[in-house]
Motif scaffolding. Structure first.
Motif, mmCIF file in Angstrom:
data_model
loop_
_atom_site.group_PDB
_atom_site.id
_atom_site.type_symbol
_atom_site.label_atom_id
_atom_site.label_comp_id
_atom_site.label_asym_id
_atom_site.label_seq_id
_atom_site.Cartn_x
_atom_site.Cartn_y
_atom_site.Cartn_z
ATOM 1 N N VAL A 293 -41.848 104.163 115.012
ATOM 2 C CA VAL A 293 -43.053 104.867 115.444
ATOM 3 C C VAL A 293 -43.469 104.552 116.876
ATOM 4 N N THR A 294 -42.803 103.590 117.520
ATOM 5 C CA THR A 294 -43.153 103.303 118.917
ATOM 6 C C THR A 294 -42.312 104.117 119.892
ATOM 7 N N LYS A 295 -41.622 105.120 119.371
ATOM 8 C CA LYS A 295 -40.982 106.139 120.210
ATOM 9 C C LYS A 295 -39.925 105.560 121.142
ATOM 10 N N GLY A 296 -38.968 104.850 120.550
ATOM 11 C CA GLY A 296 -37.845 104.363 121.328
ATOM 12 C C GLY A 296 -36.836 105.481 121.558
ATOM 13 N N CYS A 297 -35.611 105.113 121.880
ATOM 14 C CA CYS A 297 -34.589 106.132 122.154
ATOM 15 C C CYS A 297 -34.300 106.926 120.888
ATOM 16 N N GLY A 298 -34.141 108.230 121.073
ATOM 17 C CA GLY A 298 -34.002 109.110 119.929
ATOM 18 C C GLY A 298 -32.766 108.885 119.092
ATOM 19 N N ASP A 299 -31.664 108.428 119.722
ATOM 20 C CA ASP A 299 -30.411 108.275 118.981
ATOM 21 C C ASP A 299 -30.153 106.833 118.552
ATOM 22 N N CYS A 300 -31.140 105.932 118.704
ATOM 23 C CA CYS A 300 -30.952 104.541 118.295
ATOM 24 C C CYS A 300 -31.048 104.416 116.778
ATOM 25 N N ASP A 301 -30.252 103.539 116.228
ATOM 26 C CA ASP A 301 -30.347 103.236 114.800
ATOM 27 C C ASP A 301 -31.280 102.036 114.658
ATOM 28 N N ASN A 302 -32.552 102.316 114.426
ATOM 29 C CA ASN A 302 -33.538 101.249 114.365
ATOM 30 C C ASN A 302 -33.352 100.338 113.161
ATOM 31 N N LYS A 303 -32.775 100.871 112.107
ATOM 32 C CA LYS A 303 -32.483 100.020 110.947
ATOM 33 C C LYS A 303 -31.475 98.946 111.331
ATOM 34 N N GLN A 304 -30.456 99.336 112.082
ATOM 35 C CA GLN A 304 -29.454 98.368 112.543
ATOM 36 C C GLN A 304 -30.056 97.374 113.520
ATOM 37 N N ARG A 305 -30.940 97.848 114.392
ATOM 38 C CA ARG A 305 -31.553 96.944 115.358
ATOM 39 C C ARG A 305 -32.439 95.911 114.654
#
Length: 269
Positions: free
Chosen positions: A68-80
């Motif tokens: 929800v903090t609007k990072g890069c659109g194609d990033c896998d936030n679950k992996q991060r």
């Protein structure tokens, strides 16, 4: 005020509705630190399973915050989020070196427990190291929120992009500024009021090396100002209080400020 103005502010609020507050983000970070160092709160868990569940909950919270903090659109936030928590054992190891440096280096420290529970330097370092781990994985916004919280609580301002080695010791700490591109080696000790800053501030210098490099086993005393991306403090050097440096010094240097002053004897008063 016009209706258009109210509408503009209202629409901005709607866009931000899902973004967690700074208070929520810092609460998450402090909970991670408190799990690593229960000395800070005294909270204990009934068993390992309960502790593991708490870590899992915090990982899910981090994933949500990244979404929800609007990072890069194609990033896998679950992996991060998964990478961050898999990196916690190493972060914990490095933080333990910082505790050891503070405890062994400060004659006033009575125990490592005291360092963890009371020292503002350790709080600032803890939040910096957590923020830096997120920063180097290109997580936006959250790292800066965490280090600015540490700044507000301790007076120690460390940019999350700065690179800082092991056994880092901040004594007292109030007024320390460590800039974005600063590089600090291992076994470095900083006192209060130190600035590791840029020679000039210009937007065109973004993404350049603007801040100094401090090599291993350096001690910098209170009030010193060291500026410039090409400035290197060689290993095993000692920088005295109130020194102003814009040029490199070689290893094993001793740099002192020599003030001019006059003592007035009582018979002159």
């Amino acid at each position: 005020m016009s209706e258009d103005f109210y509408e503009q502010i209202f629409n901005k609020q709607q866009r931000l509705e899902a973004v967690p507050s700074n208070k929520e983000i810092t609460r998450w970070a402090l909970q991670v630190i408190h799990l690593l160092y229960p000395e800070q709160t005294g909270k204990v868990f009934a068993d390992v399973a309960a502790l593991k569940a708490e870590f899992t909950l915090l990982e899910n919270e981090l994933h949500h915050m990244m979404e929800v903090t609007k990072g890069c659109g194609d990033c896998d936030n679950k992996q991060r989020a998964d990478r961050f928590f898999k990196g916690l054992p190493e972060l914990f190891r490095v933080l333990n070196t910082d505790i050891q440096a503070i405890f062994t280096g400060d004659p006033a420290a009575q125990s490592e427990f005291e360092v963890v529970r009371t020292y503002p330097g350790f709080l600032a370092i803890s939040l910096y190291r957590l923020a830096h781990s997120l920063y180097i994985d290109h997580v936006p916004l959250i790292p800066r929120i965490l280090t600015e919280y540490a700044h507000s609580k301790t007076g120690i301002d460390i940019h999350p992009a700065a690179e800082i080695g092991e056994y880092f010791y901040i004594d007292h700490g109030t007024g320390i500024v460590i800039g974005e591109s600063a590089v600090i080696g291992n076994h470095v000790k900083l006192y209060q009021g130190i600035t590791l800053g840029a020679l000039s501030v210009d937007k065109s210098m973004a993404n350049t090396k603007r801040h100094p490099t401090v090599e291993d086993h350096v001690v910098i005393y209170s009030g010193a100002t060291i500026l410039g991306g090409e400035t290197i403090i060689g290993n095993n050097s000692l920088i005295g209080g109130n020194v102003w440096l814009t040029k490199s010094v070689p290893p094993y240097s001793r740099v002192y400020h020599t003030p001019s002053h006059r003592t007035i004897n009582s018979d002159e008063v």
